[in-house]
Design a protein around this motif. Structure first.
Motif, short mmCIF file in Angstrom:
data_model
loop_
_atom_site.label_atom_id
_atom_site.label_comp_id
_atom_site.label_asym_id
_atom_site.label_seq_id
_atom_site.Cartn_x
_atom_site.Cartn_y
_atom_site.Cartn_z
N VAL A 52 25.95 35.67 -40.65
CA VAL A 52 25.74 34.64 -39.62
C VAL A 52 26.03 35.23 -38.25
CG1 VAL A 52 26.57 32.44 -38.68
CG2 VAL A 52 26.22 32.69 -41.14
N GLU A 53 27.17 35.89 -38.13
CA GLU A 53 27.56 36.50 -36.86
C GLU A 53 26.50 37.48 -36.37
OE1 GLU A 53 31.09 39.49 -35.38
OE2 GLU A 53 31.57 38.05 -36.95
N THR A 54 26.01 38.31 -37.28
CA THR A 54 24.99 39.29 -36.92
C THR A 54 23.69 38.62 -36.50
OG1 THR A 54 25.97 40.88 -38.46
CG2 THR A 54 23.67 41.26 -37.81
N ARG A 55 23.26 37.60 -37.24
CA ARG A 55 22.02 36.92 -36.91
C ARG A 55 22.11 36.20 -35.57
NH1 ARG A 55 19.89 34.47 -42.71
NH2 ARG A 55 19.80 36.48 -43.77
N VAL A 56 23.24 35.57 -35.29
CA VAL A 56 23.40 34.87 -34.01
C VAL A 56 23.41 35.89 -32.87
CG1 VAL A 56 24.98 33.47 -32.61
CG2 VAL A 56 24.50 32.84 -34.98
N TYR A 57 24.10 37.00 -33.07
CA TYR A 57 24.11 38.06 -32.05
C TYR A 57 22.70 38.57 -31.78
CZ TYR A 57 24.65 42.67 -29.99
OH TYR A 57 24.52 43.77 -29.18
N ARG A 58 21.96 38.85 -32.84
CA ARG A 58 20.59 39.34 -32.68
C ARG A 58 19.68 38.30 -32.01
NH1 ARG A 58 19.97 42.25 -38.56
NH2 ARG A 58 21.16 44.11 -38.03
N ALA A 59 19.88 37.03 -32.36
CA ALA A 59 19.08 35.96 -31.74
C ALA A 59 19.37 35.90 -30.25
CB ALA A 59 19.40 34.61 -32.40
N ARG A 60 20.65 35.96 -29.87
CA ARG A 60 21.01 35.93 -28.46
C ARG A 60 20.40 37.12 -27.71
NH1 ARG A 60 25.63 32.56 -27.11
NH2 ARG A 60 26.58 31.75 -28.99
N ARG A 61 20.51 38.30 -28.32
CA ARG A 61 19.98 39.51 -27.68
C ARG A 61 18.46 39.41 -27.52
NH1 ARG A 61 20.98 44.36 -31.08
NH2 ARG A 61 18.86 43.98 -31.73
N LEU A 62 17.79 38.95 -28.55
CA LEU A 62 16.33 38.81 -28.49
C LEU A 62 15.92 37.77 -27.44
CD1 LEU A 62 13.82 39.99 -29.82
CD2 LEU A 62 14.01 38.26 -31.59
N LEU A 63 16.64 36.65 -27.38
CA LEU A 63 16.34 35.64 -26.37
C LEU A 63 16.54 36.20 -24.97
CD1 LEU A 63 17.94 32.44 -27.93
CD2 LEU A 63 15.51 32.83 -27.50
N ALA A 64 17.62 36.94 -24.76
CA ALA A 64 17.88 37.54 -23.44
C ALA A 64 16.77 38.51 -23.06
CB ALA A 64 19.23 38.23 -23.43
N GLU A 65 16.35 39.33 -24.02
CA GLU A 65 15.27 40.29 -23.75
C GLU A 65 13.98 39.57 -23.39
OE1 GLU A 65 14.96 42.65 -27.30
OE2 GLU A 65 16.88 43.67 -26.92
N ARG A 66 13.66 38.51 -24.12
CA ARG A 66 12.42 37.78 -23.86
C ARG A 66 12.48 37.02 -22.54
NH1 ARG A 66 11.05 35.79 -30.06
NH2 ARG A 66 10.46 37.85 -30.80
N LEU A 67 13.65 36.47 -22.21
CA LEU A 67 13.81 35.80 -20.92
C LEU A 67 13.64 36.80 -19.78
CD1 LEU A 67 16.75 33.31 -21.49
CD2 LEU A 67 14.46 32.73 -20.70
N ASP A 68 14.26 37.99 -19.93
CA ASP A 68 14.12 39.04 -18.92
C ASP A 68 12.67 39.47 -18.76
OD1 ASP A 68 16.79 39.04 -18.33
OD2 ASP A 68 17.26 40.86 -19.44
N ALA A 69 11.96 39.57 -19.89
CA ALA A 69 10.56 39.99 -19.85
C ALA A 69 9.71 38.96 -19.10
CB ALA A 69 10.03 40.20 -21.26
N GLU A 70 10.04 37.68 -19.24
CA GLU A 70 9.27 36.63 -18.58
C GLU A 70 9.63 36.46 -17.10
OE1 GLU A 70 9.24 32.84 -20.45
OE2 GLU A 70 8.25 33.57 -22.25
N THR A 71 10.91 36.59 -16.80
CA THR A 71 11.35 36.28 -15.43
C THR A 71 11.87 37.49 -14.68
OG1 THR A 71 13.57 35.75 -16.21
CG2 THR A 71 11.98 33.94 -16.05
N GLY A 72 12.10 38.59 -15.35
CA GLY A 72 12.69 39.75 -14.73
C GLY A 72 14.21 39.64 -14.82
N PRO A 73 14.92 40.77 -14.79
CA PRO A 73 16.38 40.74 -14.92
C PRO A 73 17.02 40.05 -13.72
CG PRO A 73 15.60 42.96 -14.44
CD PRO A 73 14.39 42.11 -14.63
N PRO A 74 18.23 39.46 -13.90
CA PRO A 74 18.90 38.80 -12.78
C PRO A 74 19.28 39.81 -11.70
CG PRO A 74 20.32 38.84 -14.73
CD PRO A 74 19.00 39.41 -15.14
N ASP A 75 19.31 39.34 -10.45
CA ASP A 75 19.66 40.22 -9.32
C ASP A 75 21.12 40.56 -9.30
OD1 ASP A 75 17.05 40.19 -8.41
OD2 ASP A 75 17.37 38.37 -7.24
#
Length: 193
Positions: free
Chosen positions: A170-193
């Motif tokens: 569970v811990e691993t899956r939640v970590y991977r989900a968070r990381r994947l969401l962050a990557e996809r958000l960055d890809a859509e909006t660009g990394p935070p300033d």
């Protein structure tokens, strides 16, 4: 009798003995969190309601198999996971044979309401829709763990029981989900300033 003070396990035991009001109280307690969970995997709100209803019907029929030493939510959410998967399989078959299309329509604010912050509502709705879309696009195993632990705020041990995996998984899956969401958000909006 004030049923709101009675434990889930005691209500389930009473319901297994034929007390329909006890089961009604269990449904009242768990319908909203169960719906929120199922909605993450269901293609539409109507499908989510159908799945929740199917989960409660299955729970009612299987109450004699419920182990009162385990959390009722764990047992109920496990049933809902299975009903969600069944529903997806049925939908895929229908889509294959009938070319079924989604009938979802987005909610719209009333432009005649002068108090409504239409632009702000659209912006928030768009942001929520984008985040929801990204969560929905996660692989099922990551999405289920993330939804149960992060969105429904269930303890890792309970999520592990619902999904039939270890707490570490569970811990691993939640970590991977968070990381994947962050990557996809960055890809859509660009990394935070």
């Amino acid at each position: 009798m004030d049923r709101s003070a009675v434990s889930d396990a005691d209500l389930a035991t009473a319901a297994a003995g034929g007390d329909e009001r006890a089961f009604t109280e269990l449904m009242r307690r768990h319908k909203e969190p169960l719906y929120r969970f199922v909605r993450r995997s269901a293609p539409s709100p109507d499908d989510a309601y159908d799945i929740v209803q199917e989960a409660f019907v299955a729970a009612w029929r299987a109450l004699d198999r419920y182990d009162a030493r385990r959390p009722f939510t764990t047992w109920l959410f496990h049933i809902a996971v299975n009903k969600t998967r069944d529903h997806a399989r049925k939908r895929a078959v229908r889509r294959f044979f009938h070319g079924a299309a989604s009938l979802d329509a987005p909610d719209r604010p009333d432009p005649a309401d002068g108090r409504a912050d239409i632009a702000g509502m659209h912006e928030r709705r768009d942001e929520l829709a984008r985040l929801s879309r990204l969560i929905d696009a996660l692989p099922e195993r990551l999405r289920l763990a993330f939804t149960l632990q992060v969105l429904e705020e269930l303890p890792q041990s309970e999520v592990a029981q619902i999904l039939g995996i270890s707490v570490k998984a569970v811990e691993t899956r939640v970590y991977r989900a968070r990381r994947l969401l962050a990557e996809r958000l960055d890809a859509e909006t660009g990394p935070p300033d």
